[in-house]
Design an enzyme around this catalytic site. Structure first.
Site, PDB file in Angstrom:
ATOM      1  N   GLU A   1       5.941  -9.796  14.778  1.00 15.61           N
ATOM      2  CA  GLU A   1       5.323 -10.419  15.939  1.00 15.61           C
ATOM      3  C   GLU A   1       5.195 -11.933  15.752  1.00 15.61           C
ATOM      4  O   GLU A   1       5.218 -12.695  16.691  1.00 15.61           O
ATOM      5  CB  GLU A   1       3.908  -9.869  16.185  1.00 15.61           C
ATOM      6  CG  GLU A   1       3.787  -8.375  16.224  1.00 15.61           C
ATOM      7  CD  GLU A   1       3.558  -7.741  14.854  1.00 15.61           C
ATOM      8  OE1 GLU A   1       2.606  -6.976  14.721  1.00 15.61           O
ATOM      9  OE2 GLU A   1       4.345  -8.007  13.929  1.00 15.61           O
TER      10      GLU A   1
ATOM     11  N   ARG B   1       0.819  -1.211   0.000  1.00 10.25           N
ATOM     12  CA  ARG B   1       0.000   0.000   0.000  1.00 10.25           C
ATOM     13  C   ARG B   1       0.854   1.262   0.000  1.00 10.25           C
ATOM     14  O   ARG B   1       0.389   2.320  -0.421  1.00 10.25           O
ATOM     15  CB  ARG B   1      -1.001  -0.012   1.156  1.00 10.25           C
ATOM     16  CG  ARG B   1      -2.066  -1.087   0.959  1.00 10.25           C
ATOM     17  CD  ARG B   1      -3.122  -1.097   2.006  1.00 10.25           C
ATOM     18  NE  ARG B   1      -2.552  -1.275   3.336  1.00 10.25           N
ATOM     19  CZ  ARG B   1      -3.238  -1.170   4.453  1.00 10.25           C
ATOM     20  NH1 ARG B   1      -4.515  -0.898   4.426  1.00 10.25           N
ATOM     21  NH2 ARG B   1      -2.656  -1.353   5.615  1.00 10.25           N
TER      22      ARG B   1
END
Length: 172
Positions: A97, A60
């Site tokens: 993560e 994006r």
């Protein structure tokens, strides 16, 4: 709240449980579809720094960075996921993560000393932005700033970019 912040926040759609349960996804599609809001964002980002190149982070970030480069009179350089660029590359790995990732840039994307602004849509944990800063520096360019459409403050990504001029158009 500034007019630009309101314009942006009114055009970001929250999508619960996407891409997985428990995640609240910030969808910028409505903002991109609004020509007034999209132009305001591009104009604001393009005015941040005089630069030679604008880097867009996959995927994006490309949507924002390419028109920002055009408006700023600068070149556009894509930073992509490993294996997506066709010529010789430099790469930088970083932890997420849930694992790790690697991004790449063409080895010849910058001239020595190019002034570079890195543009992306959302700053979350900061891993991708931090890796992009290091990648651009290793390529011989100067990072004059990192610009984000939106910063998710609760994820503390800003902490990973200490010493870098970080501008976020909205912070949530």
């Amino acid at each position: 709240m500034s007019d630009l912040s309101t314009l942006i926040l009114d055009r970001i759609r929250d999508v619960p449980d996407y891409p997985k349960p428990g995640v609240l996804f910030k969808d910028i599609s409505p903002l991109l579809a609004d020509p007034v809001a999209f132009a305001a964002v591009v104009d604001e980002l393009a005015a941040l720094h005089p630069v030679d190149k604008i880097v867009g982070i996959e995927a994006r970030g490309f949507i924002l960075a390419a028109p920002v480069a055009y408006k700023a009179g600068a070149g556009f350089v894509p930073v992509r996921k490993k294996g997506k660029l066709p010529s010789e590359t430099l790469e930088e790995s970083y932890d997420l993560e849930y694992g790790s990732a690697t991004i790449e840039v063409h080895r010849d994307a910058f001239n020595q000393g190019d002034r570079v602004l890195i543009v992306d849509d959302v700053l979350a944990t900061g891993g991708t932005a931090e890796a992009t800063v290091e990648l651009v520096r290793r390529a011989g360019a100067e990072v004059v700033g990192v610009a984000m459409l939106m910063e998710l403050a609760f994820l503390k990504g800003r902490e990973r970019l200490e010493g870098v001029d970080l501008r976020s158009l909205v912070i949530v």
